[in-house]
Each structure stands twice: as structure tokens, then as C-alpha cells.
Design a protein around this motif. Structure first.
Motif, PDB file in Angstrom:
ATOM      1  N   MET A  98      50.383  42.697  33.799  1.00 11.62           N
ATOM      2  CA  MET A  98      51.066  41.903  34.597  1.00 11.62           C
ATOM      3  C   MET A  98      50.823  40.554  33.900  1.00 11.62           C
ATOM      4  SD  MET A  98      49.885  43.694  38.202  1.00 11.62           S
ATOM      5  CE  MET A  98      50.942  42.854  39.045  1.00 11.62           C
ATOM      6  N   ARG A  99      51.593  39.495  34.619  1.00 17.86           N
ATOM      7  CA  ARG A  99      51.977  38.363  34.056  1.00 17.86           C
ATOM      8  C   ARG A  99      50.754  37.370  33.965  1.00 17.86           C
ATOM      9  NH1 ARG A  99      57.472  35.516  34.059  1.00 17.86           N
ATOM     10  NH2 ARG A  99      57.873  37.439  32.449  1.00 17.86           N
ATOM     11  N   VAL A 100      50.203  37.222  35.202  1.00 19.25           N
ATOM     12  CA  VAL A 100      49.297  36.154  35.646  1.00 19.25           C
ATOM     13  C   VAL A 100      47.861  36.727  34.848  1.00 19.25           C
ATOM     14  CG1 VAL A 100      48.386  34.736  37.454  1.00 19.25           C
ATOM     15  CG2 VAL A 100      50.713  35.883  37.667  1.00 19.25           C
ATOM     16  N   ALA A 101      47.365  35.496  34.253  1.00 22.98           N
ATOM     17  CA  ALA A 101      45.821  35.374  33.957  1.00 22.98           C
ATOM     18  C   ALA A 101      45.594  36.461  32.725  1.00 22.98           C
ATOM     19  CB  ALA A 101      44.815  35.846  35.200  1.00 22.98           C
ATOM     20  N   ALA A 102      44.439  36.387  32.249  1.00 25.51           N
ATOM     21  CA  ALA A 102      44.188  37.252  31.042  1.00 25.51           C
ATOM     22  C   ALA A 102      44.153  38.590  31.577  1.00 25.51           C
ATOM     23  CB  ALA A 102      42.992  36.782  30.199  1.00 25.51           C
ATOM     24  N   ILE A 103      44.575  39.544  30.733  1.00 23.47           N
ATOM     25  CA  ILE A 103      44.741  40.912  31.278  1.00 23.47           C
ATOM     26  C   ILE A 103      43.853  41.766  30.112  1.00 23.47           C
ATOM     27  CG2 ILE A 103      46.198  43.049  31.858  1.00 23.47           C
ATOM     28  CD1 ILE A 103      48.275  40.911  32.454  1.00 23.47           C
ATOM     29  N   LEU A 158      43.347  41.450  39.515  1.00 21.28           N
ATOM     30  CA  LEU A 158      44.142  41.380  38.224  1.00 21.28           C
ATOM     31  C   LEU A 158      43.218  40.797  36.980  1.00 21.28           C
ATOM     32  CD1 LEU A 158      46.941  41.948  36.628  1.00 21.28           C
ATOM     33  CD2 LEU A 158      47.430  39.646  37.312  1.00 21.28           C
ATOM     34  N   GLY A 159      42.944  41.423  35.790  1.00 24.11           N
ATOM     35  CA  GLY A 159      42.447  40.814  34.832  1.00 24.11           C
ATOM     36  C   GLY A 159      40.943  41.468  34.667  1.00 24.11           C
ATOM     37  N   TRP A 209      47.541  43.549  41.148  1.00 27.04           N
ATOM     38  CA  TRP A 209      48.535  42.733  41.595  1.00 27.04           C
ATOM     39  C   TRP A 209      48.483  41.396  41.268  1.00 27.04           C
ATOM     40  CZ3 TRP A 209      43.736  43.817  44.351  1.00 27.04           C
ATOM     41  CH2 TRP A 209      42.936  42.888  44.470  1.00 27.04           C
ATOM     42  N   ASN A 210      49.790  40.843  41.363  1.00 29.10           N
ATOM     43  CA  ASN A 210      50.101  39.427  40.714  1.00 29.10           C
ATOM     44  C   ASN A 210      49.627  38.339  41.457  1.00 29.10           C
ATOM     45  OD1 ASN A 210      51.654  37.062  40.182  1.00 29.10           O
ATOM     46  ND2 ASN A 210      53.066  38.226  39.126  1.00 29.10           N
ATOM     47  N   ALA A 211      48.815  37.329  41.038  1.00 26.75           N
ATOM     48  CA  ALA A 211      48.346  36.282  41.904  1.00 26.75           C
ATOM     49  C   ALA A 211      49.075  35.494  42.646  1.00 26.75           C
ATOM     50  CB  ALA A 211      47.377  35.597  40.753  1.00 26.75           C
ATOM     51  N   ASN A 212      50.489  35.284  42.196  1.00 28.27           N
ATOM     52  CA  ASN A 212      51.391  34.486  42.846  1.00 28.27           C
ATOM     53  C   ASN A 212      51.879  34.822  44.208  1.00 28.27           C
ATOM     54  OD1 ASN A 212      51.222  32.582  40.748  1.00 28.27           O
ATOM     55  ND2 ASN A 212      52.800  33.703  39.547  1.00 28.27           N
ATOM     56  N   CYS A 264      48.873  44.414  48.162  1.00 28.61           N
ATOM     57  CA  CYS A 264      49.842  43.488  47.475  1.00 28.61           C
ATOM     58  C   CYS A 264      50.840  42.580  48.655  1.00 28.61           C
ATOM     59  CB  CYS A 264      50.666  44.021  46.378  1.00 28.61           C
ATOM     60  SG  CYS A 264      49.762  45.488  45.544  1.00 28.61           S
ATOM     61  N   ASN A 265      50.297  42.639  49.742  1.00 24.36           N
ATOM     62  CA  ASN A 265      51.001  41.935  50.803  1.00 24.36           C
ATOM     63  C   ASN A 265      51.066  40.395  50.330  1.00 24.36           C
ATOM     64  OD1 ASN A 265      52.454  42.188  53.225  1.00 24.36           O
ATOM     65  ND2 ASN A 265      50.941  41.276  54.450  1.00 24.36           N
ATOM     66  N   GLY A 266      52.315  39.996  50.436  1.00 24.97           N
ATOM     67  CA  GLY A 266      52.359  38.797  50.139  1.00 24.97           C
ATOM     68  C   GLY A 266      52.626  38.334  48.782  1.00 24.97           C
TER      69      GLY A 266
END
Length: 250
Positions: free
Chosen positions: A1-6, A24-25, A142-145, A221-223
């Protein structure tokens, strides 16, 4: 997933029925000491290494699903390798080969283990795992955004995931995988969705597994602009950016 280092690998060993809210990460290793160990240089160890090596080197399979057994009686090892449906055979085998190394190093001497990476899943067990729907252990990411206009986003996401679930479940014994995208009225934002089952499941079992995973979205992952629910028999993912290639049609 895109956000933060994975971390490249997300590893979960069969210990808890559902390990929730892994951010995530963060790579997670949980060794299963409750289902038996094998000793180095034992027959089970040899069978496991032989099976995992042959799994990732099999060039006859070009549809991303591997299910093999090796050995007999108490030393039998069963393994499943499942690659994301858009992967080319060479990339799939490379992912499984990396997973083979990581799964034995991260938690050695365990008779049962499962590993999810970005593009494939590898699991093995001394118990039967073929043609058997299993929903635990499970893993969330989940994505942090955060999204705006949650109700509208959730409604579009729900329709999208229902659509791909039906298509994936109706797949054949080689692939049960589907992707789709849909736009919301919020700044014309596009949601991309992916679902997949191990294709040894029946259509009904695949539907059931995916519907259960989708029902976890409000919990995990709500929201959020993206999320993943990973289970041994199926997995789902959604994002607001494209993360898959156009799937090959068999």
C-alpha cells in the motif's frame, strides 16, 4: 500500500484466530507453537524443503495457483501458493520463491505457517488444506489517508465489492479473481477493488469467504482510502489509486 514505508513481507503464523488492527508498515511475526514442531534434518523438514522448492520452480503452471503434497502419514506436507491474478508466471514464481525463503527463516521448525506478501500468498501445513474454506487467521491493513463524504464513499465501495465478488466466485478451478473500478461523485474520485479466492473452493465457498472479508471493512478500514483483508482462502483490497494490471483472461 502507498502510505508510509512498507515491509516487503507481511507474515502471520497460525496462532490467533484473527489478529486485528495491524497498522500499515509493521511486519508481524507470530510463531505457532501450538500445532507441533519439526526438528532440523527430520523427514518432515526434508519433505517441506523439497515441496517448497518444487512449488516455486514448477514451470508447467501458468495461472498462479499451486497446490501440492509431499510425503506420507505423519510426515506429509501440504502447501498452497496463490499469486495475484494479474501476475505473469515468471513474476509469480519469483514471488513464491522469495516467500519460500522468508517463511522458513521467519519462524523455523513450525509445521504450519502462512505468509502474505504484496503479490502472493504461501502456506503449508501437516493437515489437509485443499478444497477447504478457512477464514482464520486473518490480517488487516489499511491506508492511513481518510476519505471525505464517508457515506457516499462507502456506498460506492459496497457496490463495487459486490460486483467483483460475483465475478470472482464464478471463476474456474484455475483462477477465481476479479478487479473493477468505480467513480464517486466526490471530485470524481475513483475506487479500485480486487478480490480473490483460492480456486480450489466452490463458487458458494468463494462467495461466502469474500462476503465475510468484505463485512470486515467497517471494522478494519472504516473511513480509510484503502484497505486489505487477508484470509487463508480469500483476500480483498481497495484503494483510490490503481494497484493492479489488467487481469489475464483464461
Amino acid at each position: 500500500m502507498r502510505v508510509a514505508a512498507i515491509s516487503r513481507m507481511f507474515i502471520l503464523f497460525l496462532c490467533f484466530p484473527f489478529l486485528k488492527f495491524i497498522s500499515l508498515g509493521s511486519a508481524q511475526n507470530v510463531c505457532d507453537n501450538g500445532h507441533g514442531n519439526y526438528t532440523a534434518n527430520s523427514t518432515y523438514s526434508t519433505n517441506l524443503n523439497t515441496l517448497l522448492s518444487s512449488l516455486s520452480s514448477d514451470t508447467q503452471i501458468d495461472y498462479g495457483f499451486y497446490n501440492f503434497s509431499y510425503g506420507e502419514n505423519s510426515n506429509i506436507v501440504n502447501a498452497i501458493g496463490l499469486c495475484r491474478g494479474d501476475l505473469e508466471p515468471e513474476e509469480c514464481r519469483s514471488c513464491l520463491n522469495d516467500s519460500r525463503v522468508d517463511i522458513t527463516q521467519a519462524c523455523p521448525n513450525q509445521k504450519k505457517a502462512i505468509l502474505w506478501s504484496e503479490k502472493c500468498m504461501l502456506r503449508y501445513s501437516n493437515d489437509t488444506i485443499f478444497h477447504k474454506m478457512e477464514t482464520s487467521p486473518g490480517y488487516y491493513m489499511w491506508n492511513a489517508n481518510n476519505v471525505t463524504e464517508l457515506d457516499q464513499f462507502s456506498a460506492v465501495l459496497d457496490d463495487l465489492m459486490k460486483n467483483v465478488t460475483g465475478r470472482a466466485a464464478s471463476g474456474d478451478s484455475r483462477r477465481k479473481y476479479a478487479t473493477a473500478e468505480n467513480s464517486t461523485a466526490i471530485n470524481f474520485q475513483t475506487i479500485y477493488g480486487l478480490v480473490q479466492c483460492t480456486p480450489d473452493l466452490s463458487q458458494q465457498e468463494c462467495n461466502q469467504c469474500l462476503e465475510g472479508a468484505i463485512s470486515e471493512i467497517p471494522t478494519c478500514c472504516n473511513g480509510k482510502q484503502g484497505g486489505r483483508v487477508l484470509r487463508p482462502s480469500c483476500n480483498i483490497r481497495f484503494e483510490t489509486y490503481s494497484f493492479y494490471e489488467t487481469a489475464t483472461t483464461l
